[in-house]
Design a protein around this motif. Structure first.
Motif, PDB file in Angstrom:
ATOM      1  N   TRP A 132     -14.594  26.439 -53.197  1.00 38.47           N
ATOM      2  CA  TRP A 132     -13.393  26.732 -53.968  1.00 38.47           C
ATOM      3  C   TRP A 132     -12.252  26.738 -52.966  1.00 38.47           C
ATOM      4  O   TRP A 132     -12.229  27.546 -52.041  1.00 38.47           O
ATOM      5  CB  TRP A 132     -13.523  28.098 -54.619  1.00 38.47           C
ATOM      6  N   ILE A 133     -11.294  25.825 -53.149  1.00 42.29           N
ATOM      7  CA  ILE A 133     -10.171  25.685 -52.230  1.00 42.29           C
ATOM      8  C   ILE A 133      -8.909  26.187 -52.907  1.00 42.29           C
ATOM      9  O   ILE A 133      -8.632  25.849 -54.056  1.00 42.29           O
ATOM     10  CB  ILE A 133      -9.975  24.210 -51.808  1.00 42.29           C
ATOM     11  N   THR A 134      -8.140  26.987 -52.188  1.00 44.95           N
ATOM     12  CA  THR A 134      -6.840  27.459 -52.677  1.00 44.95           C
ATOM     13  C   THR A 134      -5.801  27.126 -51.619  1.00 44.95           C
ATOM     14  O   THR A 134      -6.009  27.387 -50.431  1.00 44.95           O
ATOM     15  CB  THR A 134      -6.862  28.982 -52.918  1.00 44.95           C
ATOM     16  N   TRP A 135      -4.694  26.533 -52.078  1.00 45.39           N
ATOM     17  CA  TRP A 135      -3.590  26.192 -51.188  1.00 45.39           C
ATOM     18  C   TRP A 135      -2.437  27.133 -51.464  1.00 45.39           C
ATOM     19  O   TRP A 135      -2.062  27.351 -52.617  1.00 45.39           O
ATOM     20  CB  TRP A 135      -3.135  24.754 -51.412  1.00 45.39           C
ATOM     21  N   PHE A 136      -1.874  27.683 -50.414  1.00 46.73           N
ATOM     22  CA  PHE A 136      -0.714  28.566 -50.529  1.00 46.73           C
ATOM     23  C   PHE A 136       0.502  27.834 -49.976  1.00 46.73           C
ATOM     24  O   PHE A 136       0.465  27.309 -48.867  1.00 46.73           O
ATOM     25  CB  PHE A 136      -0.947  29.859 -49.744  1.00 46.73           C
ATOM     26  N   LYS A 137       1.582  27.817 -50.764  1.00 43.11           N
ATOM     27  CA  LYS A 137       2.810  27.130 -50.373  1.00 43.11           C
ATOM     28  C   LYS A 137       3.975  28.109 -50.394  1.00 43.11           C
ATOM     29  O   LYS A 137       3.907  29.161 -51.010  1.00 43.11           O
ATOM     30  CB  LYS A 137       3.101  25.979 -51.343  1.00 43.11           C
ATOM     31  N   THR A 138       5.056  27.720 -49.736  1.00 45.18           N
ATOM     32  CA  THR A 138       6.258  28.552 -49.748  1.00 45.18           C
ATOM     33  C   THR A 138       7.268  28.068 -50.776  1.00 45.18           C
ATOM     34  O   THR A 138       8.242  28.748 -51.036  1.00 45.18           O
ATOM     35  CB  THR A 138       6.933  28.567 -48.367  1.00 45.18           C
TER      36      THR A 138
END
Length: 103
Positions: free
Chosen positions: A86-92
């Protein structure tokens, strides 16, 4: 591209060969850096790196968190290996209806 990427291992590490490989010393072309993807002609080559899940202490549910700019790949070894995560990407920044919103 993400600022931070987090991946949760959803497969028992002893049930597959290979897996997540960090490749800190890969030399990228300007085009590869801009696209954020290694060119497909080089993807078939073995790139030197470190398999993080090929470790006796690796377990189902382990989490790997890294900078989004840190080059990595998933390389499965053998024809019958399967690996789930399970991949989660965090962005600004996010985009809503063509407008950029700072978080």
């Amino acid at each position: 591209s993400s600022v931070i990427t987090a991946g949760v291992l959803l497969s028992e590490p002893r049930s597959f060969r290979g897996g997540l490989k960090m490749v800190p010393d890969v030399q990228l072309s300007k085009k590869e850096k801009k696209r954020g993807v290694i060119h497909e002609s080089r993807q078939k080559q073995s790139i030197e790196g470190v398999f993080l899940e090929d470790d006796p202490t690796a377990n189902l549910g382990d989490v790997v968190v890294h900078r989004g700019s840190h080059w990595h790949e998933v390389e499965m070894l053998g024809n019958s290996s399967k690996r789930y995560s399970w991949i989660t990407w965090f962005k600004t920044k996010i985009f809503c209806d063509d407008e950029r919103v700072e978080l």
